[in-house]
Design an enzyme around this catalytic site. Structure first.
Site, PDB file in Angstrom:
ATOM      1  N   ASP A  48      -3.953 -48.134   8.345  1.00 29.07           N
ATOM      2  CA  ASP A  48      -4.852 -47.942  10.028  1.00 29.07           C
ATOM      3  C   ASP A  48      -4.943 -46.458  10.312  1.00 29.07           C
ATOM      4  O   ASP A  48      -5.615 -46.899  11.058  1.00 29.07           O
ATOM      5  CB  ASP A  48      -5.429 -49.297  10.633  1.00 29.07           C
ATOM      6  N   GLU A 186       9.158 -49.321  13.269  1.00 29.16           N
ATOM      7  CA  GLU A 186       7.888 -47.768  13.591  1.00 29.16           C
ATOM      8  C   GLU A 186       9.023 -47.420  15.011  1.00 29.16           C
ATOM      9  O   GLU A 186       9.054 -48.240  15.877  1.00 29.16           O
ATOM     10  CB  GLU A 186       7.057 -47.658  13.622  1.00 29.16           C
TER      11      GLU A 186
END
Ligand code: KIV
Length: 302
Positions: A48, A186
């Site tokens: 996304d 992340e």
């Protein structure tokens, strides 16, 4: 690429056991997916992050399920032999399991993904479990989870203190237990990401999470400096200045059009002499002279 077999989640786990790193890259459309596949990438993520690097938003929050389905389908057409993971976007897997599964069904059936990625830890373990039970592989995503950027208070490094390290480890284990086939880490400190990678039997795929992960992922537009707002971040390695190449190519095109250097003789199509004669008789000398004038111009430029 004919004959190449897409990777699957069983092989990915084996690769972890053998110590073979997994390469993952985002892609958002047919050409980016095709080139990634030709280059031999293991996994394509229809992230996304397309909200930032393709649609021009300043976060991933405005990205919709329709956007994801559309982009995933174009990627699947470009990379028929590569394992494709598609992101479930903001707030599409939080209201109820049945609604979440409806969205996941769309990514698989309409978007032609092989797996989905969900951001979050222990708090989404129930939806991960239900998705896996429905036969859909799930990639987890913890650490900096961009869909929660407003909750986190910015794009901050995770796992800097002991409490955070414990929380991340607990989230990773909850996802593994719920059946995730892998986890994206992340912006996690290298020490914590390495410890998580060692503790889990499923592969970790890092972005800004150091060298101890079982694989790495980068955002396509960062890697090639293609109008990305992020390529200059410390954890990104850029391999080419494709944005610069495109810009200078377009500048050259503009200059060629303005200077009448394009189109040149090799770019034009000529009618046969009879057509030229009939144009002459129908429309007069002026039209008939067009070919001569064009020829003269080309000759004077060559
Ligand atoms: O959306 C995305 O591209 C991602 C990667 C940064 C892992 O989630």
């Amino acid at each position: 690429m004919a004959g190449k077999q897409a990777l699957n989640i069983v092989k990915m786990k084996k690769m972890k056991q053998e110590g073979t790193p997994l390469s993952m890259l985002t892609a958002y459309d047919y050409p980016s997916a095709k080139i990634a596949e030709e280059a031999g990438i293991d996994i394509i993520l229809v992230g996304d992050s397309l909200g930032n690097v393709v649609l021009g938003y300043d976060s991933t929050i405005p990205v919709t399920l329709d956007d994801m389905v559309y982009h995933s389908r174009t990627v699947a057409r470009g990379a028929e032999h590569t394992f494709i993971v598609a992101d479930m976007p903001f707030m599409t897997y939080h209201s109820s399991i049945s609604e979440s599964l409806q969205g996941i069904r769309r990514l698989m059936q309409e978007g032609h993904a092989h797996a989905v990625k969900l951001e979050g830890g222990a708090e989404i373990a129930d939806v991960v479990k239900a998705t896996v039970q429905a036969g859909v592989p799930v990639l987890g995503h913890i650490g900096l989870t961009p869909q929660s950027v407003n909750q986190i208070g910015g794009y901050r490094i995770q796992g800097k203190d002991e409490a955070d390290a414990r929380r991340l480890m607990a989230d990773a284990k909850a996802l593994e237990q719920a059946g995730a086939f892998g986890i994206v880490l992340e912006l996690v400190t290298e020490e914590v990401a390495t410890a998580i990678s060692k503790e889990l039997s499923i592969p970790t795929i890092g972005i800004g999470a150091g060298r101890g992960c079982d694989g790495q992922v980068l955002v396509y537009h960062d890697l090639i400096q293609y109008a990305s707002p992020y390529f200059s971040k410390r954890f990104v390695k850029t391999y080419a200045d494709v944005g610069g190449l495109i810009r200078s190519s377009i500048e050259q095109y503009v200059s060629d059009v303005k200077g009448r250097a394009f189109p040149a003789q090799e770019h034009v199509f000529s009618a046969d002499d009879r057509v030229v004669e009939s144009l002459e008789s129908l429309y007069g000398q002026a039209k008939g002279q067009a070919r001569e004038q064009a020829k003269e111009k080309v000759e004077s430029q060559s």
